[in-house]
Write a protein that holds these residues in place. Sequence first.
Motif, PDB file in Angstrom:
ATOM      1  N   ASP A 195       0.854  -1.188   0.000  1.00 15.51           N
ATOM      2  CA  ASP A 195       0.000   0.000   0.000  1.00 15.51           C
ATOM      3  C   ASP A 195       0.884   1.229   0.000  1.00 15.51           C
ATOM      4  OD1 ASP A 195       0.917  -0.504   2.708  1.00 15.51           O
ATOM      5  OD2 ASP A 195      -0.410   1.112   3.310  1.00 15.51           O
ATOM      6  N   TYR A 196       0.292   2.413  -0.142  1.00 16.35           N
ATOM      7  CA  TYR A 196       1.015   3.642   0.156  1.00 16.35           C
ATOM      8  C   TYR A 196       0.066   4.671   0.742  1.00 16.35           C
ATOM      9  CZ  TYR A 196       0.116   5.664  -4.672  1.00 16.35           C
ATOM     10  OH  TYR A 196      -0.403   6.146  -5.852  1.00 16.35           O
ATOM     11  N   ASP A 197       0.657   5.700   1.403  1.00 16.97           N
ATOM     12  CA  ASP A 197      -0.107   6.501   2.352  1.00 16.97           C
ATOM     13  C   ASP A 197      -0.517   7.872   1.823  1.00 16.97           C
ATOM     14  OD1 ASP A 197       0.450   4.402   4.004  1.00 16.97           O
ATOM     15  OD2 ASP A 197       1.487   5.565   5.551  1.00 16.97           O
ATOM     16  N   ILE A 198      -1.712   8.287   2.226  1.00 19.70           N
ATOM     17  CA  ILE A 198      -2.171   9.653   2.015  1.00 19.70           C
ATOM     18  C   ILE A 198      -1.598  10.509   3.148  1.00 19.70           C
ATOM     19  CG2 ILE A 198      -4.171  11.174   1.847  1.00 19.70           C
ATOM     20  CD1 ILE A 198      -5.823   8.660   1.107  1.00 19.70           C
ATOM     21  N   MET A 199      -0.787  11.514   2.811  1.00 22.40           N
ATOM     22  CA  MET A 199      -0.205  12.387   3.829  1.00 22.40           C
ATOM     23  C   MET A 199      -1.227  13.468   4.182  1.00 22.40           C
ATOM     24  SD  MET A 199       3.707  12.970   2.526  1.00 22.40           S
ATOM     25  CE  MET A 199       3.202  13.785   1.007  1.00 22.40           C
ATOM     26  N   ALA A 200      -1.905  13.307   5.273  1.00 25.55           N
ATOM     27  CA  ALA A 200      -2.954  14.259   5.639  1.00 25.55           C
ATOM     28  C   ALA A 200      -2.954  14.470   7.141  1.00 25.55           C
ATOM     29  CB  ALA A 200      -4.312  13.760   5.159  1.00 25.55           C
ATOM     30  N   SER A 201      -1.977  15.243   7.636  1.00 28.47           N
ATOM     31  CA  SER A 201      -1.926  15.530   9.065  1.00 28.47           C
ATOM     32  C   SER A 201      -3.109  16.394   9.499  1.00 28.47           C
ATOM     33  CB  SER A 201      -0.615  16.245   9.412  1.00 28.47           C
ATOM     34  OG  SER A 201       0.490  15.418   9.106  1.00 28.47           O
ATOM     35  N   ASN A 202      -3.595  17.226   8.564  1.00 26.97           N
ATOM     36  CA  ASN A 202      -4.759  18.068   8.832  1.00 26.97           C
ATOM     37  C   ASN A 202      -5.847  17.727   7.816  1.00 26.97           C
ATOM     38  OD1 ASN A 202      -3.489  19.739  10.942  1.00 26.97           O
ATOM     39  ND2 ASN A 202      -2.199  20.452   9.256  1.00 26.97           N
ATOM     40  N   PRO A 203      -6.541  16.614   8.028  1.00 29.09           N
ATOM     41  CA  PRO A 203      -7.479  16.127   7.012  1.00 29.09           C
ATOM     42  C   PRO A 203      -8.615  17.102   6.718  1.00 29.09           C
ATOM     43  CG  PRO A 203      -7.729  14.908   9.071  1.00 29.09           C
ATOM     44  CD  PRO A 203      -6.481  15.725   9.194  1.00 29.09           C
ATOM     45  N   GLU A 204      -8.996  17.907   7.721  1.00 35.08           N
ATOM     46  CA  GLU A 204     -10.082  18.865   7.486  1.00 35.08           C
ATOM     47  C   GLU A 204      -9.691  19.872   6.408  1.00 35.08           C
ATOM     48  OE1 GLU A 204      -8.713  18.284  10.445  1.00 35.08           O
ATOM     49  OE2 GLU A 204     -10.277  17.200  11.574  1.00 35.08           O
ATOM     50  N   ASP A 205      -8.433  20.313   6.445  1.00 35.74           N
ATOM     51  CA  ASP A 205      -7.968  21.299   5.477  1.00 35.74           C
ATOM     52  C   ASP A 205      -7.869  20.712   4.072  1.00 35.74           C
ATOM     53  OD1 ASP A 205      -7.725  22.994   7.629  1.00 35.74           O
ATOM     54  OD2 ASP A 205      -5.573  22.677   7.855  1.00 35.74           O
TER      55      ASP A 205
END
Length: 282
Positions: A195-205
């Motif tokens: 797999d590989y990752d979605i980089m979303a530390s601030n998913p709301e933004d």
Amino acid sequence: MRTNKDRLVRISVVGEIAPAKMRSPYSVTTEGTVRVIPVLGGITYNVKVGDSAYGWAGDHVEPGVSVMARRKEEEIPLMTLSCIGNEVIVMSGDAKGSRGFVTGKHGGVNHVLVHFEEEVLGKLMVGDKILIKAWGQGLKLLDHPDVKVMNIDPDLFEKLGIQEKNGKIHVPVVAKIPAHMMGSGIGASSSASTDYDIMASNPEDLGVADLKLGDIVAIQDHDNSYGVGKYRKGAVSIGVVVHSACVSAGHGPGVVVIMTGDESKILPEEVERANISDYLVR
């Protein structure tokens, strides 16, 4: 759509339930704080496919049951041939004979992720032997040879609401992820085993705060035909969210690719809900 489903080999791959794993007692967050939280592996009793990918007091949480190869020579076939939606059977222990299905796979730690019903989870034990009826790798769309399909059980593929219209493949997705939001896992040699990752530390933004485990998403301008995350303008990859968000930089909800090709062939269409749990969970 016409496929070669009737020519695919269904084969057993085996593993065992993996113990919980932590590389350190501490997880360091992107804010520079230290947390003591669950990380990988084990039997996760209260996080399952269909639940939110965010908000858990954990890191890379793997929903349901994590399965690892018992012997090194079993690891490559386990990770490569297992496909999302494949049938799983418990072969030892108090839950022997119970059935579940594959919901994803997690590279790096090399775990296949499996859903079992709640009454089964309570009977399982780390080390129980697990058999997966692997089926799906080699799947082709006979009228679309330039589109590659992988990591998906053919029966599940047919249930996802994918339609062929005017020479294009219309795919229901809950979100379209820009290429620059993809991180950890890029550069791996095979998109058929990781797999590989979605980089979303601030998913709301970033508009992905509602992502759920099992959601189907589109990754824009990424070609996953022969490796993970090759940037190519006009390419598109379709994937399934398989593990939770993460606290460390460059990481986030993991995605296993199930289809990749050109946007001239694959047309992602955003819908309110597109999740594999709707087709697999009782």
